[in-house]
Design a protein around this motif. Structure first.
Motif, PDB file in Angstrom:
ATOM      1  N   ILE A  30      -0.412 -24.661   9.356  1.00 45.14           N
ATOM      2  CA  ILE A  30      -0.626 -23.850   8.162  1.00 45.14           C
ATOM      3  C   ILE A  30       0.555 -22.898   8.041  1.00 45.14           C
ATOM      4  CG2 ILE A  30      -2.075 -21.997   7.208  1.00 45.14           C
ATOM      5  CD1 ILE A  30      -4.407 -23.361   8.738  1.00 45.14           C
ATOM      6  N   PHE A  31       1.028 -22.645   6.826  1.00 46.95           N
ATOM      7  CA  PHE A  31       2.103 -21.669   6.617  1.00 46.95           C
ATOM      8  C   PHE A  31       1.594 -20.518   5.760  1.00 46.95           C
ATOM      9  CE2 PHE A  31       5.440 -19.729   4.103  1.00 46.95           C
ATOM     10  CZ  PHE A  31       6.289 -19.303   5.112  1.00 46.95           C
ATOM     11  N   MET A  32       1.957 -19.311   6.168  1.00 48.65           N
ATOM     12  CA  MET A  32       1.662 -18.111   5.380  1.00 48.65           C
ATOM     13  C   MET A  32       2.945 -17.284   5.306  1.00 48.65           C
ATOM     14  SD  MET A  32      -1.927 -16.780   6.820  1.00 48.65           S
ATOM     15  CE  MET A  32      -2.943 -16.560   5.401  1.00 48.65           C
ATOM     16  N   ASP A  33       3.225 -16.767   4.131  1.00 45.14           N
ATOM     17  CA  ASP A  33       4.369 -15.885   3.961  1.00 45.14           C
ATOM     18  C   ASP A  33       3.872 -14.452   4.044  1.00 45.14           C
ATOM     19  OD1 ASP A  33       6.633 -14.461   3.172  1.00 45.14           O
ATOM     20  OD2 ASP A  33       7.239 -16.027   1.762  1.00 45.14           O
ATOM     21  N   GLY A  34       4.364 -13.724   5.029  1.00 46.88           N
ATOM     22  CA  GLY A  34       3.971 -12.332   5.199  1.00 46.88           C
ATOM     23  C   GLY A  34       4.237 -11.482   3.970  1.00 46.88           C
ATOM     24  N   ASP A  35       5.227 -11.858   3.177  1.00 42.91           N
ATOM     25  CA  ASP A  35       5.510 -11.112   1.949  1.00 42.91           C
ATOM     26  C   ASP A  35       4.305 -11.123   1.006  1.00 42.91           C
ATOM     27  OD1 ASP A  35       8.046 -10.336   2.699  1.00 42.91           O
ATOM     28  OD2 ASP A  35       9.068 -11.888   1.529  1.00 42.91           O
ATOM     29  N   ASP A  36       3.542 -12.216   1.035  1.00 45.26           N
ATOM     30  CA  ASP A  36       2.365 -12.322   0.169  1.00 45.26           C
ATOM     31  C   ASP A  36       1.223 -11.428   0.647  1.00 45.26           C
ATOM     32  OD1 ASP A  36       3.737 -14.219  -1.317  1.00 45.26           O
ATOM     33  OD2 ASP A  36       2.834 -15.913  -0.253  1.00 45.26           O
ATOM     34  N   LEU A  37       1.333 -10.900   1.847  1.00 41.32           N
ATOM     35  CA  LEU A  37       0.269 -10.084   2.428  1.00 41.32           C
ATOM     36  C   LEU A  37       0.540  -8.581   2.308  1.00 41.32           C
ATOM     37  CD1 LEU A  37      -0.328 -12.263   5.625  1.00 41.32           C
ATOM     38  CD2 LEU A  37      -1.583 -12.334   3.457  1.00 41.32           C
ATOM     39  N   HIS A  38       1.692  -8.224   1.751  1.00 40.57           N
ATOM     40  CA  HIS A  38       2.004  -6.808   1.544  1.00 40.57           C
ATOM     41  C   HIS A  38       1.062  -6.206   0.511  1.00 40.57           C
ATOM     42  CE1 HIS A  38       5.593  -5.593   3.711  1.00 40.57           C
ATOM     43  NE2 HIS A  38       6.181  -6.736   3.416  1.00 40.57           N
ATOM     44  N   PRO A  39       0.604  -4.974   0.746  1.00 45.55           N
ATOM     45  CA  PRO A  39      -0.153  -4.297  -0.313  1.00 45.55           C
ATOM     46  C   PRO A  39       0.762  -3.991  -1.499  1.00 45.55           C
ATOM     47  CG  PRO A  39       0.200  -2.813   1.549  1.00 45.55           C
ATOM     48  CD  PRO A  39       0.748  -4.163   1.945  1.00 45.55           C
ATOM     49  N   ARG A  40       0.179  -3.859  -2.673  1.00 38.77           N
ATOM     50  CA  ARG A  40       0.926  -3.605  -3.911  1.00 38.77           C
ATOM     51  C   ARG A  40       1.847  -2.389  -3.754  1.00 38.77           C
ATOM     52  NH1 ARG A  40       3.628  -5.765  -7.398  1.00 38.77           N
ATOM     53  NH2 ARG A  40       2.143  -7.445  -7.273  1.00 38.77           N
ATOM     54  N   ALA A  41       1.382  -1.343  -3.055  1.00 34.62           N
ATOM     55  CA  ALA A  41       2.198  -0.130  -2.880  1.00 34.62           C
ATOM     56  C   ALA A  41       3.505  -0.439  -2.151  1.00 34.62           C
ATOM     57  CB  ALA A  41       1.410   0.939  -2.124  1.00 34.62           C
ATOM     58  N   ASN A  42       3.454  -1.309  -1.154  1.00 31.11           N
ATOM     59  CA  ASN A  42       4.679  -1.686  -0.432  1.00 31.11           C
ATOM     60  C   ASN A  42       5.631  -2.463  -1.344  1.00 31.11           C
ATOM     61  OD1 ASN A  42       3.527  -0.556   1.841  1.00 31.11           O
ATOM     62  ND2 ASN A  42       3.597  -2.418   3.073  1.00 31.11           N
ATOM     63  N   ILE A  43       5.083  -3.392  -2.099  1.00 29.59           N
ATOM     64  CA  ILE A  43       5.917  -4.194  -3.003  1.00 29.59           C
ATOM     65  C   ILE A  43       6.561  -3.297  -4.050  1.00 29.59           C
ATOM     66  CG2 ILE A  43       5.869  -6.009  -4.771  1.00 29.59           C
ATOM     67  CD1 ILE A  43       3.692  -7.374  -3.016  1.00 29.59           C
ATOM     68  N   ASN A  44       5.782  -2.376  -4.605  1.00 28.35           N
ATOM     69  CA  ASN A  44       6.337  -1.449  -5.596  1.00 28.35           C
ATOM     70  C   ASN A  44       7.466  -0.617  -4.990  1.00 28.35           C
ATOM     71  OD1 ASN A  44       4.518  -2.363  -7.496  1.00 28.35           O
ATOM     72  ND2 ASN A  44       3.105  -0.646  -7.234  1.00 28.35           N
TER      73      ASN A  44
END
Length: 167
Positions: A30-44
């Motif tokens: 299985i592959f998961m990208d940690g970037d997809d698991l960031h909370p919205r505040a981190n991405i912003n």
């Protein structure tokens, strides 16, 4: 024995997602990208060119641990792309995930900045790359669960070396 969870680590733009997806396909993980698991505040924050703090990363690392535990609980193996730049971040992942190894994609600032400049559609701006290199604590001999692979000039070569190193 292959660890149930492999963390593909390195600075943004080093190829974690591309290498991770290829290895996952080859090894039927299985592959998961940690970037997809960031909370919205981190991405912003990153989208605005503001580096994350240790505090910003804590919840994100906890989410990665929780996702890894879910994979392990199902009896599956997984690969997660996660920068894991500092030893304390890797130790946090180790303490939460019982069967874990790391693959460090090592690359120069110059090589990664070229790769980042060519990347499109990602929230991480090239302007944050220097902060990632400043934060990076490369794995040392005390981290026996880390395999280091030098990023090559083309993705296929990096993937081939990584797959060979993981055997």
């Amino acid at each position: 024995m292959i660890a149930q969870i492999l963390i593909i680590m390195g600075v943004s733009g080093s190829g974690k997602t591309s290498v991770g997806k290829s290895i996952a396909k080859e090894q039927k993980r299985i592959f998961m990208d940690g970037d997809d698991l960031h909370p919205r505040a981190n991405i912003n924050k990153m989208s605005q060119g503001i580096p994350l703090t240790d505090e910003d990363r804590q919840g994100w690392l906890d989410t990665i641990v929780a996702e890894a535990k879910t994979i392990v609980k199902r009896g599956e193996t997984g690969i997660i792309a996660c920068s894991a730049l500092k030893r304390q971040y890797r130790d946090r992942l180790r303490s939460g995930i019982s069967s874990i190894n790391f693959l460090y994609l090592k690359a120069s600032y110059e090589k990664v900045s070229q790769q980042l400049a060519a990347r499109q559609g990602h929230f991480m701006p090239v302007s944050l790359l220097r902060s990632q290199f400043d934060l990076l604590q490369e794995p040392d001999e005390g981290e026996a669960d880390v395999t280091t692979v030098e990023v090559q000039d083309n993705l296929e070569a990096t993937i081939a070396i990584a797959l060979k190193a993981l055997v």
